[in-house]
Scaffold this active site. Structure first.
Site, PDB file in Angstrom:
ATOM      1  N   SER A  22      16.237  51.179 135.235  1.00 15.49           N
ATOM      2  CA  SER A  22      15.586  51.591 136.468  1.00 15.49           C
ATOM      3  C   SER A  22      16.553  51.608 137.658  1.00 15.49           C
ATOM      4  CB  SER A  22      14.387  50.672 136.730  1.00 15.49           C
ATOM      5  OG  SER A  22      13.584  51.138 137.769  1.00 15.49           O
ATOM      6  N   ASP A  39      14.869  56.631 141.911  1.00 17.54           N
ATOM      7  CA  ASP A  39      15.722  55.592 141.337  1.00 17.54           C
ATOM      8  C   ASP A  39      16.334  56.108 140.038  1.00 17.54           C
ATOM      9  OD1 ASP A  39      13.357  55.584 139.892  1.00 17.54           O
ATOM     10  OD2 ASP A  39      13.372  53.426 139.555  1.00 17.54           O
ATOM     11  N   ASP A  58      15.800  55.985 136.836  1.00 20.15           N
ATOM     12  CA  ASP A  58      15.012  56.663 135.804  1.00 20.15           C
ATOM     13  C   ASP A  58      13.891  57.512 136.391  1.00 20.15           C
ATOM     14  OD1 ASP A  58      13.503  54.488 136.654  1.00 20.15           O
ATOM     15  OD2 ASP A  58      12.628  54.117 134.682  1.00 20.15           O
ATOM     16  N   ASP A 101      11.180  57.006 138.086  1.00 23.99           N
ATOM     17  CA  ASP A 101       9.761  56.673 138.127  1.00 23.99           C
ATOM     18  C   ASP A 101       9.355  56.178 139.512  1.00 23.99           C
ATOM     19  OD1 ASP A 101      10.918  54.149 138.049  1.00 23.99           O
ATOM     20  OD2 ASP A 101       9.637  53.384 136.442  1.00 23.99           O
TER      21      ASP A 101
END
Length: 449
Positions: free
Chosen positions: A101, A241, A243, A245
Site C-alpha cells: 500500500s 497510494d 496500490d 486503493d
C-alpha cells in the site's frame, strides 16, 4: 489483529520478514481454506504493484498455489481494487494482491480476497494462520496432472479501466487535472482512465523503477501535487497510494481535500439524488468531528467503526449502507466496488463537480474541519504490546483527556500495518492541542522506541 494478518493483509520487509517461503506457504494455505474438496483446480488471480520484490513474491505464491492444485491467472501490475473486481468478471475462486500500500518500497504485503471480491474476515485469516504457523493440518500435496497451471492475462488492466468508466454518468470533458500516481499501480491505469473520461491530464510520479514507489509522492506526500495544481491553474488534482486503493484530492486553489471531505461531498450528492442508502454514512474513530456536525446539519446518520477499511466495509454490508471510508482516502462506494478504490473515487468526485459546473474549492465548504494533530511515533515491534500496559503512557493520555474534556478528543492507537503508534488530538484550538499531542508522543518515544 492476527499473527500474520494485520488490518490490511500480511505485511513486512520483503525477503526479511515477508520471505518467499512464507509467501509460498500463505498461498498453499489460502487455497486449502478458500476452496472446497469438490473443486479440483480452484482459480486464483494474482496482481501486484510496482515494488522490486513483487516478482519474487509472485513467483513464490505461484509455486505454493500450483503445488496444492490451484490454477493461477497473473494480472501483472494493477491496482488492488482491480483484483477485487476481476475475481467476479473472470469467475475466479479468490484473488491475491501483492502490495504494501502506502509503505516504502522495501516493504511488501499479501492481501487476499474471497470469491465475492471482499477482503477475508478475521475467521478465515485465522484459519490460514493456523496452517502456516501452527501446522494445524498438513499441506495438501498434488502430483502429476493434479498440479495447477499458470496463465498470463494481458487485458486485465483494460478490463478494470472499462469497469470504472462504466460507473460514471457524466464525463470529465473540459476538465484540466493533475494525477499523482505515487510511482505505483495507478501508473499503469490512471492516464488511460481519466483521458478516456475526457479530462486533460498532467501526470506526476508515473515512472516507477521498483524502488521509488511512495517516495515523497502519492497520497501520503501531497505537497508536490498541491503546488503543481496551483502553479498550473488546474481544476483539481488526485493523488493515489502505491496500490491505488486510496485517493486524496487537491482543489483548484491548491488546498488539500482529504477523505472526510471527499466522503461528505459524495454522500451529500447521493442524498440529493435519492441514492444514499438508509440515509447513513460510515466512518471510523479517526473521522474528523466536523464530519459528525456535517451529518447532523444535513439530516444524515453517521456510524463509526474501528480504524481499517475492512471494518467500515463490514458495517456497510451488515446494515446495507453504500458509502463510507476513512480520512486517509480509503473510500468505499459499495454500489460500484467491493473495496476502497482510489481511481473510482476520484472519477466519482470529478464527475459530480463537472456535472454541477462547480469548483471543488466551493463544494468542499459544505463541511468545516475541526483542528486536528496527528503524530506517528516509530516504536520497536517488540514494544508495541507494552503500549497497553505502560503506566507513564496511560497517565499522560488520561491527563490530556481531562484537559480537553467536552472540547476535544484524544485517540492513541497502534498501527495495524506498521511499527508505529499514532497519536491524534482534535479540538477547537490548534495551538492548544498541538503541544498536548507532542507531549503524548514524546512519552511514547521515551518509553517504547
Amino acid at each position: 489483529m492476527g499473527r500474520l494478518f494485520g488490518t490490511d493483509g500480511a505485511r513486512g520487509i520483503a525477503n526479511t520478514e515477508l520471505t518467499p517461503e512464507l509467501a509460498m506457504n500463505i498461498g498453499r494455505a489460502a487455497a486449502m481454506v478458500l476452496t472446497n474438496e469438490d473443486t479440483l483446480h480452484p482459480t486464483f488471480l494474482i496482481g501486484k504493484d510496482t515494488r522490486l520484490s513483487g516478482d519474487m513474491l509472485e513467483g513464490a505464491l505461484i509455486a505454493g498455489l500450483c503445488s496444492v492444485g490451484a490454477n493461477v491467472k497473473i494480472l501483472g501490475v494493477v491496482p488492488t481494487p482491480a483484483v477485487a473486481y476481476l475475481i467476479g468478471k473472470y469467475k475466479a475462486d479468490a484473488g491475491i494482491m501483492i502490495s504494501a500500500s502506502h509503505n516504502p518500497f522495501e516493504f511488501n504485503g499479501i492481501k487476499i480476497f474471497s470469491d465475492a471480491g471482499f477482503k477475508l474476515p478475521d475467521a478465515l485469516e485465522e484459519e490460514i494462520e493456523s496452517i502456516v504457523l501452527d501446522n494445524s493440518i498438513p499441506y495438501k500435496v498434488c502430483k502429476g496432472a493434479d498440479l495447477g497451471t499458470v496463465e498470463y492475462l494481458t487485458e486485465a488492466a483494460d478490463d478494470y479501466i472499462e469497469h470504472v468508466k462504466s460507473t460514471i454518468d457524466y464525463d470529465l470533458t473540459g476538465m484540466r487535472i493533475a494525477l499523482d500516481c505515487s510511482c505505483g499501480s495507478s501508473s499503469r491505469t490512471a492516464k488511460k482512465l481519466f483521458e478516456g473520461l475526457g479530462a486533460e491530464c498532467h501526470l506526476l510520479f508515473d515512472e516507477p523503477n521498483g524502488v521509488n514507489i511512495n517516495e515523497n509522492c502519492g497520497s501520503t506526500h501531497m505537497e508536490s501535487l498541491m503546488a503543481y495544481v496551483k502553479e498550473h491553474n488546474l481544476d483539481a488534482g488526485l493523488a493515489f497510494d502505491g496500490d491505488a486503493d486510496r485517493c486524496l484530492a487537491v482543489d483548484d486553489k491548491g488546498e488539500l481535500v482529504d477523505g472526510d471531505y471527499i466522503i461528505a461531498i459524495i454522500a451529500a450528492d447521493f442524498k440529493s439524488r435519492g441514492k444514499l442508502k438508509n440515509n447513513t454514512v460510515v466512518g471510523t474513530v479517526m473521522t474528523n468531528m466536523g464530519f459528525n456536525k456535517f451529518c447532523e446539519v444535513n439530516g444524515m446518520r453517521f456510524e463509526s467503526t474501528q480504524v481499517g477499511d475492512r471494518y467500515v466495509l463490514e458495517r456497510m454490508l451488515l446494515e446495507d449502507y453504500n458509502i463510507g471510508g476513512e480520512q486517509s482516502g480509503h473510500v468505499i462506494c459499495l454500489d460500484y466496488a467491493t473495496t476502497g478504490d482510489g481511481q473510482l473515487t476520484g472519477a466519482q468526485l470529478l464527475s459530480l463537480i463537472n456535472r454541477r459546473s462547480a469548483k471543488l474549492s466551493s463544494i468542499a465548504t459544505l463541511m468545516e474541519r475541526f483542528p486536528q494533530v496527528l503524530i506517528n511515533v516509530k516504536v520497536k515491534n517488540e514494544n508495541k504490546p507494552h503500549f497497553y500496559t505502560d503506566k507513564a503512557v496511560k497517565e499522560e493520555i488520561a491527563r490530556v483527556e481531562e484537559i480537553l474534556e467536552g472540547r476535544g478528543r484524544v485517540l492513541v492507537r497502534l498501527s495495524g500495518t506498521e511499527p508505529i503508534i499514532r497519536v491524534m488530538l482534535e479540538g477547537e484550538n490548534y495551538d492548544e492541542i498541538k503541544p498536548l499531542a507532542e507531549g503524548i508522543a514524546n512519552i511514547i518515544k521515551e518509553r517504547l522506541s
